[in-house]
Write an enzyme that holds these catalytic residues in place. Sequence first.
Site, PDB file in Angstrom:
ATOM      1  N   LEU A 149       0.852  -1.186   0.000  1.00  0.00           N
ATOM      2  CA  LEU A 149       0.000   0.000   0.000  1.00  0.00           C
ATOM      3  C   LEU A 149       0.888   1.236   0.000  1.00  0.00           C
ATOM      4  O   LEU A 149       1.853   1.304   0.770  1.00  0.00           O
ATOM      5  CB  LEU A 149      -0.906   0.024   1.234  1.00  0.00           C
ATOM      6  CG  LEU A 149      -2.212  -0.777   1.172  1.00  0.00           C
ATOM      7  CD1 LEU A 149      -2.879  -0.779   2.542  1.00  0.00           C
ATOM      8  CD2 LEU A 149      -3.159  -0.220   0.127  1.00  0.00           C
ATOM      9  N   ASP A 150       0.570   2.206  -0.845  1.00  0.00           N
ATOM     10  CA  ASP A 150       1.336   3.449  -0.876  1.00  0.00           C
ATOM     11  C   ASP A 150       1.215   4.180   0.461  1.00  0.00           C
ATOM     12  O   ASP A 150       0.233   3.998   1.187  1.00  0.00           O
ATOM     13  CB  ASP A 150       0.834   4.346  -2.006  1.00  0.00           C
ATOM     14  CG  ASP A 150       1.062   3.737  -3.370  1.00  0.00           C
ATOM     15  OD1 ASP A 150       2.133   3.145  -3.576  1.00  0.00           O
ATOM     16  OD2 ASP A 150       0.168   3.848  -4.226  1.00  0.00           O
ATOM     17  N   PRO A 151       2.187   5.026   0.801  1.00  0.00           N
ATOM     18  CA  PRO A 151       2.124   5.752   2.082  1.00  0.00           C
ATOM     19  C   PRO A 151       0.822   6.522   2.284  1.00  0.00           C
ATOM     20  O   PRO A 151       0.291   6.569   3.395  1.00  0.00           O
ATOM     21  CB  PRO A 151       3.327   6.693   1.994  1.00  0.00           C
ATOM     22  CG  PRO A 151       4.318   5.944   1.150  1.00  0.00           C
ATOM     23  CD  PRO A 151       3.473   5.243   0.110  1.00  0.00           C
TER      24      PRO A 151
END
Length: 279
Positions: free
Chosen positions: A37-39
Site C-alpha cells: 500500500l502506498d504511504p
Amino acid sequence: MNRLFVANKPINISSNRFLGQLKKKYKVKSAGFSGTLDPFASGCLIIAFGAYTKLFNYINQAPKCYEATIWLGAKSASLDNANIEKISILEPFLLKDLQNFTNQLIGEIEFTPPKYSAKHINGARAYDLARKGIDFELKTQKMQVFSAQILNYSHPFLTISLKLSHGGYARSWAELLAKKLNCDATLSALKRISEGDFFYENEKALNPLDFLKLNKNEYLGDESDIALGKKLKIQNFKEQKNGLYLIAFDDFFSIIEIFNGEVKYKLNRISNVVDCAQD
C-alpha cells in the site's frame, strides 16, 4: 511465531515501516506482507510471520476492493495527494455522465502503471527513479475491473468503490476516468477494504488452510514419510495428475507438486497450529 493476519495500515506511513512496527509489537524477526500500500493509502494489509511468509504465492488475494476518492481538477505526477502541481477549478459534472464514464471502465481494460509505483525497472523501483527525475517508460498492461460504483459525489471529490484484479491500480483507473472527462484528476484518499477473502478483523490470527488456493490431495502412505521429508512416490497419492496440491495432517501441512510422474516438495512441514497471541 507462525501467524497470518490482516493489519489496518494507517495513512502517511510506508508498508515497510508499518511492518517494522508490527514486528516490534509482536516481538518477531521474520515477517512479511503482501500487496504494498502506498504511504498515502490505508487499509487491508496481509501480514505473515515465521514460516507463513512462504505462503503468499499460494493464497487468493483477488479481487482487491478499494474506496477511492478522486480529486477532479488536481494534477499530480504521482496520481495521489503528493506532488500536486496544479489545481483547476472545474464546473460540476452531471452525475449521469460520471456514471456513464464509470461504466465504460468495467471489464478488462488496458492501462499504464503509475511511474510512482513499486514496479521494477532494471532492478530499481519505479518510484525511486521517478523521485530522482530519471526518465523511463513502463509497459502497458491489463487489469480486470469487476465493479466500479459511485458512492458519493461532492464536487470536486468523487468517491468510487472499485473491485480490481491482482496487479490493478486504483490510481491508473482514476487517470483513465479523468481522460474520459477531459480533465486532470488525482486520488486524494485510498482505502483498501479487502483482498480476496481477507479483511481487517483487529489482527485476528487466521488459519492459512482457509485461504490456500490449492486442490487437496491425500497421501496414502505413512504420514512420517512427509514429516521426515522423505522422497515421495506418485503411487502413494490419491490424485496423480500434474499440479500443485495441499497435503494436510493434524499438526502440519505440506505443498507438493506432481509433474510427469515425479513428486517434489514446494513447502514441507508447515505448522497449522494457529498462534493466537495478543488476540
